[in-house]
Design a protein around this motif. Structure first.
Motif, PDB file in Angstrom:
ATOM      1  N   SER A  27      33.979 -29.387   0.035  1.00  0.00           N
ATOM      2  CA  SER A  27      35.244 -28.646   0.148  1.00  0.00           C
ATOM      3  C   SER A  27      36.284 -29.143  -0.851  1.00  0.00           C
ATOM      4  CB  SER A  27      35.803 -28.748   1.577  1.00  0.00           C
ATOM      5  OG  SER A  27      36.290 -30.054   1.825  1.00  0.00           O
ATOM      6  N   LYS A  28      36.125 -30.394  -1.327  1.00  0.00           N
ATOM      7  CA  LYS A  28      37.054 -30.950  -2.321  1.00  0.00           C
ATOM      8  C   LYS A  28      36.579 -30.721  -3.754  1.00  0.00           C
ATOM      9  CE  LYS A  28      38.811 -34.560   0.743  1.00  0.00           C
ATOM     10  NZ  LYS A  28      38.777 -36.012   1.077  1.00  0.00           N
ATOM     11  N   GLY A  29      35.438 -30.001  -3.902  1.00  0.00           N
ATOM     12  CA  GLY A  29      34.998 -29.637  -5.238  1.00  0.00           C
ATOM     13  C   GLY A  29      33.816 -30.409  -5.785  1.00  0.00           C
ATOM     14  N   MET A  30      33.227 -31.291  -4.976  1.00  0.00           N
ATOM     15  CA  MET A  30      32.055 -32.016  -5.463  1.00  0.00           C
ATOM     16  C   MET A  30      30.847 -31.087  -5.481  1.00  0.00           C
ATOM     17  SD  MET A  30      30.410 -35.616  -4.110  1.00  0.00           S
ATOM     18  CE  MET A  30      29.486 -34.940  -2.739  1.00  0.00           C
ATOM     19  N   ALA A  31      30.056 -31.176  -6.558  1.00  0.00           N
ATOM     20  CA  ALA A  31      28.802 -30.421  -6.655  1.00  0.00           C
ATOM     21  C   ALA A  31      27.677 -31.297  -6.117  1.00  0.00           C
ATOM     22  CB  ALA A  31      28.533 -30.037  -8.103  1.00  0.00           C
ATOM     23  N   VAL A  32      26.728 -30.686  -5.406  1.00  0.00           N
ATOM     24  CA  VAL A  32      25.649 -31.466  -4.783  1.00  0.00           C
ATOM     25  C   VAL A  32      24.295 -30.834  -5.102  1.00  0.00           C
ATOM     26  CG1 VAL A  32      24.706 -32.375  -2.621  1.00  0.00           C
ATOM     27  CG2 VAL A  32      27.180 -32.103  -2.858  1.00  0.00           C
ATOM     28  N   VAL A  33      23.374 -31.671  -5.577  1.00  0.00           N
ATOM     29  CA  VAL A  33      21.959 -31.284  -5.626  1.00  0.00           C
ATOM     30  C   VAL A  33      21.318 -31.931  -4.403  1.00  0.00           C
ATOM     31  CG1 VAL A  33      19.774 -31.455  -6.876  1.00  0.00           C
ATOM     32  CG2 VAL A  33      21.912 -31.169  -8.150  1.00  0.00           C
ATOM     33  N   LEU A  34      20.828 -31.115  -3.476  1.00  0.00           N
ATOM     34  CA  LEU A  34      20.284 -31.622  -2.218  1.00  0.00           C
ATOM     35  C   LEU A  34      18.776 -31.423  -2.179  1.00  0.00           C
ATOM     36  CD1 LEU A  34      20.637 -32.676   0.726  1.00  0.00           C
ATOM     37  CD2 LEU A  34      20.999 -30.297   1.412  1.00  0.00           C
ATOM     38  N   ILE A  35      18.067 -32.525  -1.996  1.00  0.00           N
ATOM     39  CA  ILE A  35      16.609 -32.463  -1.863  1.00  0.00           C
ATOM     40  C   ILE A  35      16.247 -32.992  -0.485  1.00  0.00           C
ATOM     41  CG2 ILE A  35      14.426 -33.438  -2.724  1.00  0.00           C
ATOM     42  CD1 ILE A  35      15.884 -33.480  -5.510  1.00  0.00           C
ATOM     43  N   SER A  36      15.458 -32.231   0.246  1.00  0.00           N
ATOM     44  CA  SER A  36      15.107 -32.651   1.602  1.00  0.00           C
ATOM     45  C   SER A  36      13.793 -32.022   2.016  1.00  0.00           C
ATOM     46  CB  SER A  36      16.219 -32.241   2.577  1.00  0.00           C
ATOM     47  OG  SER A  36      15.864 -32.566   3.903  1.00  0.00           O
ATOM     48  N   ALA A  37      13.042 -32.753   2.842  1.00  0.00           N
ATOM     49  CA  ALA A  37      11.817 -32.215   3.419  1.00  0.00           C
ATOM     50  C   ALA A  37      12.122 -31.493   4.735  1.00  0.00           C
ATOM     51  CB  ALA A  37      10.815 -33.342   3.661  1.00  0.00           C
ATOM     52  N   ASP A  38      13.381 -31.611   5.191  1.00  0.00           N
ATOM     53  CA  ASP A  38      13.799 -30.980   6.444  1.00  0.00           C
ATOM     54  C   ASP A  38      14.360 -29.594   6.114  1.00  0.00           C
ATOM     55  OD1 ASP A  38      15.158 -30.107   8.696  1.00  0.00           O
ATOM     56  OD2 ASP A  38      15.990 -32.074   9.187  1.00  0.00           O
TER      57      ASP A  38
END
Length: 283
Positions: free
Chosen positions: A256-267
């Protein structure tokens, strides 16, 4: 047999009676045949079970990360990853889905500069292909690695020394060319308080913490620099439902503050719930 676990399906499968402990005290005693995994989880965290979800639309115009035809060559005939291109905007979470071992780890290593690659990676509009891992981290790229004990912590060292890792070129760890031990210890206390890391203090060895508390400490350390980009590889793997909810909340707030995220998960539930967009990797 006394069986201790936070894997609830195992508990319900093998136990006759279940005692639920929270913050050092017994909060419930039940028969396993009388409860569901969800009810047990809610007893463990003391509230309704957290759900992986993002709130609202926070994507901004500016592109934080751009991959252009990125490939990681292998000794064999097929590249480890081949011609990957995507843009990631500020305030956006892109989830990378796929069966483990289909190139996700190599993608993370390419973005962080841990592996040679062809093609181009841009961060906030500038190419970073020539930059070292340290330089990329200093620019504002944070990493939650997939194996906390092998890749993120010195298990036999105290937490305040673990606070230094990856942050040894600036405040609060350094004062000029000198290690500022007092400031590092104070900031370790801050992380422990802010991210609910349960341990006696900054002198406690990392190995003495539960997996969930180790993970919360790693997240707190990475977020302390407020990175513009966070590469989060299996951020809630092997942690209890309470720590899971806390880590999801940190990611939501940063997005919400503008951080970009690359999310990797097996879930898959986590991936679908926490991502704005999903990219699927195969072979």
């Amino acid at each position: 047999v006394i069986f201790i676990s936070h894997k609830l399906d195992e508990v319900l499968r093998v136990a006759d009676d279940v005692t639920v402990v929270r913050q050092g005290s017994t909060v419930a005693q039940v028969k396993s045949k009388d409860v569901t995994a969800r009810q047990l989880a809610e007893l463990m965290v003391g509230s309704e079970l957290p759900k992986p979800s993002t709130l609202g639309h926070t994507r901004r115009e500016e592109i934080t990360l751009a991959l252009k035809s990125v490939s990681v060559p292998a000794a064999g005939s097929r590249d480890l990853i081949s011609n990957i291109s995507f843009d990631l905007h500020a305030g956006e979470v892109v989830g990378i889905a796929g069966v483990e071992g289909n190139g996700q780890a190599e993608l993370v290593e390419a973005i962080m500069g841990l592996r040679d690659y062809t093609g181009s990676i841009e961060f906030q509009g500038s190419a970073i292909d020539h930059m070292t891992v340290a330089h990329r981290h200093d620019l504002g790229i944070g990493l939650i690695p997939e194996d906390r004990q092998r890749q993120a912590l010195m298990m036999n060292s105290p937490l305040w020394e673990n606070r230094i890792l990856g942050h040894q070129r600036g405040k609060p760890v350094m004062r000029g060319f000198v290690l500022d031990k007092k400031a590092t210890i104070e900031d370790t206390k801050r992380i422990m308080e802010e991210f609910d890391v349960r341990a006696p203090g900054p002198m406690t060895a990392a190995a003495a913490l539960s997996g969930g508390n180790q993970q919360k400490f790693i997240v707190g350390r990475e977020m302390s620099k407020a990175p513009a980009l966070l590469v989060a590889s299996h951020p809630t793997r092997g942690v209890d439902v309470g720590a899971q909810g806390a880590i999801w909340e940190v990611l939501r707030e940063a997005r919400s503050k503008g951080m970009a995220v690359v999310l990797i998960s097996a879930d898959l539930e986590e991936l679908i719930g926490m991502s704005d967009r999903l990219l699927v990797m195969l072979r």
